[in-house]
Scaffold this active site. Structure first.
Site, PDB file in Angstrom:
ATOM      1  CG  PHE A 146     -47.148  83.380 -38.044  1.00 13.76           C
ATOM      2  CD1 PHE A 146     -47.732  83.671 -36.818  1.00 13.76           C
ATOM      3  CD2 PHE A 146     -46.368  84.354 -38.646  1.00 13.76           C
ATOM      4  CE1 PHE A 146     -47.542  84.906 -36.206  1.00 13.76           C
ATOM      5  CE2 PHE A 146     -46.175  85.586 -38.040  1.00 13.76           C
ATOM      6  CZ  PHE A 146     -46.750  85.868 -36.822  1.00 13.76           C
ATOM      7  CG  ASP A 233     -47.574  84.672 -46.251  1.00 10.37           C
ATOM      8  OD1 ASP A 233     -46.551  85.328 -46.532  1.00 10.37           O
ATOM      9  OD2 ASP A 233     -48.130  84.739 -45.141  1.00 10.37           O
ATOM     10  CE  LYS A 274     -41.243  87.743 -41.761  1.00 17.01           C
ATOM     11  NZ  LYS A 274     -41.274  88.615 -40.586  1.00 17.01           N
TER      12      LYS A 274
END
Length: 426
Positions: A146, A233, A274
């Site tokens: 994801f 990531d 984030k």
């Protein structure tokens, strides 16, 4: 007080249902306030937040230092675009590159934008440095990944909900099994056009899958052997969530106390987002050294808001909070406690098959099928008992509270979780 601020939960949900696109399926709770590890709904009920906006709120809700940096900068200068310099971006770039030990930083806004940026950077490096023929570069990705929901990213997703009816898809990606070094080496040997390997150090959305010990280090060595860029990531796993500054533990300043012996794995391209914002404002970055980032020239890539003064001020404050409050150490200690306490319950449980995770990124596997409603029903019951979490992949519940949580608060949450799970014992 404005009328819109006086909505009941039912009214707020009805407004979103009528006027908003139905691209999410939220838990039915309407939040209006947050502080630290707590959130409150519009009726005033208090909850422990055990999702942290998918790890964007590692520093806790409305951290005063981060909010202070945001409001102070917002009252001075908010946006110039990159047509001009501003007096905050360079400070942020210096602080972040020194923190993570890279030469250069490219600022964006969201995690998906940062992933797209890393893909472009990798491809340009492949053509201009490695010498792959133009338009022939391939990037290896992992099944069940994801990385976002943009058109390019869903092209290498195997989630039918994210993919179906959004084609045609972008080519140039090879999917392999996660945590499988043999599959990675076979992919390298199958083509001379491999430019990069994009990987999540822990697959969060897939259900908090932690790879085997040494997998990331060995994968990095294979990338080095084949002159391929290792792209990490860490949008969800970075910024202290897993008990280290980075899950890949490259240049981690907190491993002295909790080092597991895993070799340092420094990504060639690092993607962050984030919690780089402390949950206050969209901030994401791509980090790399000069030999890679140097291929980007004016006009190759950009963003009107990427690198704006407010984002830069927030980014510095967010990283300072992580360091000053030793939140990586706290995540490590509380994560071990959380898994140990849940494991005690699971020993005699018929509803939970296991607990897994690292630091304060954890999940429990509910003993039911993926298409059942059991995990969702448990999350509704958790909500009723004062704790907010959400299922992923049907029968998995992810638990990721803010890293400012105390031991006493964590044990209170464990009690809520086990009490709730007992309601569903067969």
């Amino acid at each position: 007080m404005a009328t819109v601020d006086q909505l009941t939960s039912q009214q707020a949900i009805a407004l979103e249902d009528k006027y908003g696109a139905h691209n999410y399926h939220p838990l039915p709770v309407v939040l209006s306030k947050g502080e630290g590890v707590y959130v409150w709904d519009v009726e005033g009920k208090k909850y422990f937040d055990f999702l942290s906006a998918y790890s964007a709120v590692n520093q806790g809700h409305c951290h005063p230092k981060i909010v202070g940096a945001m409001t102070s900068q917002a009252q001075t200068l908010t946006l110039t675009s990159r047509a001009f310099y501003n007096d905050m971006l360079g400070k942020f770039e210096k602080y972040a590159t020194e923190t993570f030990n890279y030469d250069k930083l490219l600022p964006m806004n969201t995690g998906a934008e940062a992933v797209e940026t890393a893909l472009k950077l990798c491809r340009k490096w492949a053509y201009e440095v490695k010498g792959i023929d133009e338009n022939e570069a391939e990037i290896i990705v992992c099944e069940n990944n994801f990385h976002g929901r943009t058109t390019t990213i869903i092209s290498f997703s195997n989630d039918p909900v994210a993919r179906k009816n959004f084609g045609p898809y972008t080519k140039g990606f090879i999917k392999i099994e996660y945590d499988n070094l043999k599959a990675l080496e076979e992919a390298f040997n199958s083509s001379s056009n491999i430019a990069g390997f994009l990987v999540e150090p822990i697959q969060g959305e897939a259900g908090v899958y932690v790879p085997s010990e040494g997998y990331l280090a060995a994968a990095k060595e294979l990338c080095k052997k084949h002159n391929v860029l290792f792209i990490a990531d860490e949008v969800q796993t970075g910024i202290a969530r897993t008990g280290r500054l980075l899950a890949t533990c490259g240049n981690c300043d907190c491993v002295d106390k909790h080092c597991s012996g895993t070799p340092e794995v420094k990504a060639d391209i690092l993607i962050l987002g984030k919690a780089l914002s402390g949950g206050a404002y969209p901030v994401s970055v791509v980090l790399a050294n000069d030999d890679i980032m140097g291929v980007i020239k004016p006009g190759n890539h950009g963003s009107t808001f990427g690198g704006n003064p407010v984002a830069a001020a927030i980014g510095i404050a967010a990283l300072e909070v992580i360091k000053d409050e030793e939140l990586a150490d706290n995540a490590q200690e509380l994560g071990e406690l959380f898994r140990a306490e849940l494991a005690k319950f699971i020993e005699t449980s018929s509803i939970v098959n296991g607990v897994r995770g690292k630091g304060l990124l954890n999940a429990i596997l509910i003993n039911d099928t993926e298409d059942s409603s059991t995990a969702w029903d448990i999350c509704i019951a958790l909500r009723d008992n004062g704790l907010l979490a959400k299922p992923t992949h049907g029968n998995i519940i992810r638990f990721a509270p803010p890293l400012v949580m105390t031991k006493e608060q964590l044990l209170e949450c464990v009690a809520i979780i086990t009490k709730t799970l007992k309601q569903f014992e067969k």
